[in-house]
Write a protein that holds these residues in place. Sequence first.
Motif, PDB file in Angstrom:
ATOM      1  N   LEU A 283       0.881  -1.166   0.000  1.00 18.97           N
ATOM      2  CA  LEU A 283       0.000   0.000   0.000  1.00 18.97           C
ATOM      3  C   LEU A 283       0.921   1.219   0.000  1.00 18.97           C
ATOM      4  O   LEU A 283       1.888   1.275   0.759  1.00 18.97           O
ATOM      5  N   ASN A 285       2.952   4.551   0.533  1.00 25.47           N
ATOM      6  CA  ASN A 285       3.301   5.317   1.729  1.00 25.47           C
ATOM      7  C   ASN A 285       3.885   6.667   1.324  1.00 25.47           C
ATOM      8  O   ASN A 285       4.393   6.844   0.203  1.00 25.47           O
ATOM      9  N   LYS A 348      -6.492  -3.551  -1.825  1.00 33.29           N
ATOM     10  CA  LYS A 348      -7.098  -2.244  -1.578  1.00 33.29           C
ATOM     11  C   LYS A 348      -8.566  -2.377  -1.192  1.00 33.29           C
ATOM     12  O   LYS A 348      -9.056  -1.699  -0.282  1.00 33.29           O
ATOM     13  N   CYS A 351      -8.629  -3.715   2.447  1.00 37.70           N
ATOM     14  CA  CYS A 351      -7.995  -2.998   3.554  1.00 37.70           C
ATOM     15  C   CYS A 351      -8.290  -1.503   3.605  1.00 37.70           C
ATOM     16  O   CYS A 351      -8.259  -0.910   4.696  1.00 37.70           O
ATOM     17  N   ILE A 352      -8.540  -0.853   2.490  1.00 40.25           N
ATOM     18  CA  ILE A 352      -8.515   0.604   2.419  1.00 40.25           C
ATOM     19  C   ILE A 352      -9.924   1.175   2.200  1.00 40.25           C
ATOM     20  O   ILE A 352     -10.713   0.638   1.414  1.00 40.25           O
ATOM     21  N   ARG A 367      -1.840   9.858   4.051  1.00 35.58           N
ATOM     22  CA  ARG A 367      -1.824   8.404   4.224  1.00 35.58           C
ATOM     23  C   ARG A 367      -3.179   7.831   3.865  1.00 35.58           C
ATOM     24  O   ARG A 367      -4.233   8.447   4.085  1.00 35.58           O
ATOM     25  N   LEU A 370      -7.129   3.011   6.718  1.00 35.58           N
ATOM     26  CA  LEU A 370      -7.508   1.604   6.862  1.00 35.58           C
ATOM     27  C   LEU A 370      -8.983   1.478   7.216  1.00 35.58           C
ATOM     28  O   LEU A 370      -9.553   2.334   7.906  1.00 35.58           O
ATOM     29  N   CYS A 378      -3.645  -6.416   6.828  1.00 34.03           N
ATOM     30  CA  CYS A 378      -3.729  -5.058   6.281  1.00 34.03           C
ATOM     31  C   CYS A 378      -2.794  -4.106   7.020  1.00 34.03           C
ATOM     32  O   CYS A 378      -2.181  -3.223   6.398  1.00 34.03           O
ATOM     33  N   LYS A 379      -2.666  -4.253   8.321  1.00 35.84           N
ATOM     34  CA  LYS A 379      -1.821  -3.348   9.089  1.00 35.84           C
ATOM     35  C   LYS A 379      -0.359  -3.477   8.696  1.00 35.84           C
ATOM     36  O   LYS A 379       0.356  -2.479   8.577  1.00 35.84           O
ATOM     37  N   TRP A 382       0.135  -1.647   5.576  1.00 36.70           N
ATOM     38  CA  TRP A 382      -0.061  -0.196   5.709  1.00 36.70           C
ATOM     39  C   TRP A 382       1.119   0.486   6.386  1.00 36.70           C
ATOM     40  O   TRP A 382       1.405   1.650   6.095  1.00 36.70           O
TER      41      TRP A 382
END
Length: 527
Positions: A283, A285, A348, A351-352, A367, A370, A378-379, A382
Motif C-alpha cells: 500500500l 506510503n 485495496k 484494507c482501504i 496516508r 484503513l 492489512c496493518k 499499511w
Amino acid sequence: MGTLRQFQSSDYDGASLKLRNDPVSDSNEVKKSRGRSCCCCCSLTWKKLVFLILCSVTVVYLIFIGPSINATRQPLLTLCFSVERIIYIKTHKTASTTLSSIIQRWGYLNGVNFALPINGHTFSPTVRFNQMMVKPVPSRHYSILTNHARYYRPEMEKVVPNALYITILRDPTAQLESAFGYYKMAQQLRLDKYKNPFAKFMDDPQKYLTSRRDFHLWTQMRNGQIFDLGLDHRFHDNDTVVDAKIEALSKEFRMVLITEYFDESLLVLKNILCWDMDNILYLSNSIRGRTLHYRMSGDLIKKTRDWNKADLKLYEHFNSSLWTKIRDYGPNFEKDLAKFRRELELVKQRCIVPNRYRAITDFREERLVLKRGAGSFCKYLWFGDMEYTELIREKQRRQPWLPPQFSHRQSRPVPANLTRPSSGVVFVWVWVIVLCLLALCFMSCCLAAVCDRRSGDDYLDCYDDDDEASYDLNDEIDRELELRRRYMALLQNARHYDHSLPDSKLSCRPDSENGIHLDKKYDYDFY
C-alpha cells in the motif's frame, strides 16, 4: 532321413552339431535368448545403479534449476533460495518509502537482524555511511540495511558483508519537483511569495545552490539521486567522472528499480530475491500532499532535465537495464504482471477506505485510511518505514540474540495468509518423487527379468551369465539327460551314413551352451 553334408573347419577348434527344426532345441534357444535379455536388467551392479542415479540427478538439476536452452533463457521451473543479506539504498522522493516498507515487512516477519540508526529512522542524508552510525546488537550480526543512508560500499560491507545491493530511481524532473515541494525549499529559499516557486528557482538554480547550504537536505537541489549514491556535487559537471560512477554502480547493484515502472520492477525483484507474490504486495506510503505540487510546462521540464544532467544519465542507463531484465524474465511477464495488479486491487478493496486520505507531518504527506476492523494482514501492509523501524528496534531490544542464519522457510509466527508455502517444500517433494520413480523403474526392470512367467508346466528361466547355478537343479538334470539322448541318436546316425568313419573322429561331448559338440575336423548338420 536327410542327406549327409561334410565340410572342413580348419579356422576354428570345434563346431556345433544339432538337428534343425528340433522342438527341444528350439525351445532351449528361446529360453536362452530370454535369459540373456533379462540378464541385462538383473545384472545391474551397485556401481551401475549409482551411475544411473547421478545421471538422473544431473538431468533434474539441468531441468529444474539450471536455465533451459531457449530464447527466453528462463528455467522450466525455478527452485531457488531467498537472499539472506540485503542493503537497500533509499533515495529521496522516489517511492523509496513504499519499497523500504516491503523489505522491512519481510525481514520483521522472518525475525532477521536489521542494521538500524542509533536514533531516529535515518543514518545521514548528507554524510557518507560509516559503520559507527549503526546501533549495535549483542550478536553483532546484521542481515538487512534499509534506512536512509548515503552509499559508501566499503563501510557497508563491514556491517552486512556479501549483501545484495538494490536501490530505486525516478525521472529527474519529477524527482526534483517532488523534493522541492516536500522539503519546503520554497520557504527555505524565500520563494514562497511567487505563484510558481519551482519555476522561479529554475530561472537561476545555480545561484540558490551556492548561496543557501544551511538548511536540511539542500543537497537535493541538484542531482539528488546520484548524490545519494555517493557522488559529490563537485563532480556532477564532469562527464568522465559521472560515466565512470554509473558504470561502477551498474556492477555493484544487483537491481535498480524505476519508480515509473514500480510494479514491473517489483516483479523482477521478486525473482531476484526468490520471494512469493504476497511478499511484494504493498500500500503506497508517504504520498505527497496535494498542495505541494507545481505546474510543469514544457520549457520548465527542459530546464530541469538540463540542470539534473547527471541524474538524467543515471536514470536513462538503469531504465534501459530494467527493460533488459524484463525481457529476460520470459514470456510470462505480462501474465504475472496482470495477476500482481489484480491482487493489489483485491488488497485495496479488503484494507482501504476508498478515496480517503489522512494528512500527517504538517500536511506534507497523506496516508491511506484503513478500514475499521482491518486485521494484521492489512496493518502490516499499511505500515511505513518509520513504524517498522520502531517495531524492529523494540523487537531487537527484547530479543537481541537472534539466530545468525535465517530463511523465510523456517517456522515463524507470521500473519495468516501473508506468505505462501515456500519453494523449499516444493524442492523436497520433487526429490522424493524423483527417487521414488527411480526405485520403481529399477524394481520393475528386475521383476520383469526374474519373473518370466510361462503357462502350463513351464518354469522360470532367467539366469545370470556369470552365475552357473542360477537355474533350478531339476532343470539342469533334465537338460543333461536330454543332451545325452540326443548325443546317442546323432552318433548312431553318423555311423549309418559313413561306416568308414573311425571312432576317433567322433570324439563328441555334450555342451551346456551350444548343444552337441563335435571336435575339430567334421561338422554334421542333419536336416
